[in-house]
Design an enzyme around this catalytic site. Structure first.
Site, short mmCIF file in Angstrom:
data_model
loop_
_atom_site.label_atom_id
_atom_site.label_comp_id
_atom_site.label_asym_id
_atom_site.label_seq_id
_atom_site.Cartn_x
_atom_site.Cartn_y
_atom_site.Cartn_z
N ASP A 129 -70.15 -4.15 -20.22
CA ASP A 129 -69.29 -3.84 -19.08
C ASP A 129 -67.99 -4.65 -19.12
O ASP A 129 -67.14 -4.50 -18.27
CB ASP A 129 -70.04 -4.13 -17.77
CG ASP A 129 -69.30 -3.64 -16.53
OD1 ASP A 129 -68.67 -2.58 -16.60
OD2 ASP A 129 -69.35 -4.33 -15.50
N SER A 157 -66.38 -0.72 -11.49
CA SER A 157 -67.27 0.18 -12.24
C SER A 157 -68.04 1.04 -11.25
O SER A 157 -68.56 0.54 -10.25
CB SER A 157 -68.24 -0.64 -13.09
OG SER A 157 -67.55 -1.49 -13.99
N GLN A 212 -68.85 5.04 -19.31
CA GLN A 212 -68.69 4.54 -17.95
C GLN A 212 -67.52 5.22 -17.26
O GLN A 212 -66.51 5.53 -17.90
CB GLN A 212 -68.42 3.03 -17.97
CG GLN A 212 -68.29 2.39 -16.59
CD GLN A 212 -67.83 0.94 -16.67
OE1 GLN A 212 -66.64 0.67 -16.64
NE2 GLN A 212 -68.79 0.02 -16.78
#
Length: 288
Positions: free
Chosen positions: A204, A228, A278
């Site tokens: 991430d 996110s 993502q």
């Protein structure tokens, strides 16, 4: 003070409260104001792994529901959805203040043979030819506001060397293609499960930044609200994260206040070990 790597490893050492119920530390991750998304993913995957002793995760899919408060612990509730002959499925809910902050589904698979193919690793400079991100941050520290300077320059638990580093405050427009070498020396001799968890933590880190690059945006300029929204990851092979890995990322689309990002993680000798996708929030901040 403990080293950054020790802090991270402690974050992943969950406390078992009851069967399928675990507690994790909220503080100590990558951001001081809210819990870093990779931390919640990594802790949720660790909680799932604590109920699956005999096989490795091959995929996970997570939704970020609310920002986490780093001043409070996080409770992880594991639903043992299925224990099959070849596949095991777990659903994990991360809770704070009685509310969900993340939902994660993970699937685990036995090791079995099959056909194989993969894309080639991109041709980029080796990590030994590049300057560390830590050194770059020290170089630009005087150009960052005093409010965030300590956070900007603090030690990270992993090493990063960017292929095409940008100015942290005024980066200018660039290609969405975003490569970085990454490793964590403290991962040496860690279990296969912990290796996966550590890679999930790092996955991430910098991914949403790929969608910022074509627009010349920086996390430090206050032009965009970013977060996110979801995160998916596929593990293709066991990992030895103490060695260098190339995390190659791109962003094929941004629109509607969201940016879509993809990533591939290769070993230094070119083996594809993980893939990532993502979507993140990219909401323009209107200054009055």
């Amino acid at each position: 003070m403990p080293e950054a790597a020790d802090v991270l490893l402690n974050l992943l050492n969950l406390e078992e409260l009851d069967r399928n119920l675990f507690r994790g530390v909220g503080s100590g991750g990558e951001t001081p104001t809210r819990i870093y998304g990779g931390q919640v993913i990594a802790q949720a995957l660790m909680a799932a792994y604590l109920t699956v002793p005999d096989r490795l995760c091959h995929s996970l899919h997570a939704y970020f529901i609310r920002p986490g408060d780093p001043s409070k612990p996080v409770i992880y509730v594991v639903d043992p959805a299925r224990d099959g002959g070849s596949f095991t499925t777990r659903r994990v809910t991360a809770m704070q203040n009685g509310k969900q902050i993340l939902n994660l589904a993970a699937s685990f698979h036995i090791n079995e043979p099959g056909w194989e193919h993969q894309h080639d690793i991109p041709q980029v400079p080796s990590p030994e030819q590049l300057v560390s991100r830590e050194d770059l941050h020290k170089k630009f520290a005087s150009e960052v506001s005093e409010k965030i300077r300590v956070e900007f320059t603090r030690e990270r638990p992993f090493e990063i060397r960017d292929i095409d580093p940008r100015h942290p405050v005024d980066p200018g427009k660039a290609s969405d293609i975003n490569h970085m070498w990454v490793r964590m020396k403290a991962a040496k001799n860690a279990s296969p499960q912990l290796q996966h968890v550590l890679m999930a933590y790092v996955s991430d880190y910098g991914l949403l930044g790929s969608a910022l690059r074509p627009h010349g945006l920086s996390f430090l300029k206050g032009e965009a609200m970013t977060a996110s929204l979801d995160h998916a990851m596929w593990f293709h092979a066991p990992v030895q994260f103490d060695a260098w890995h190339l995390y190659t990322m791109d962003s094929p689309f941004a629109g509607g206040g969201r940016g879509f990002n993809r990533g591939s993680i290769f070993t230094e000798d070119g083996r594809l070990v993980a893939s990532v996708a993502q979507e993140g929030l990219m909401r323009p901040i209107t200054k009055t």
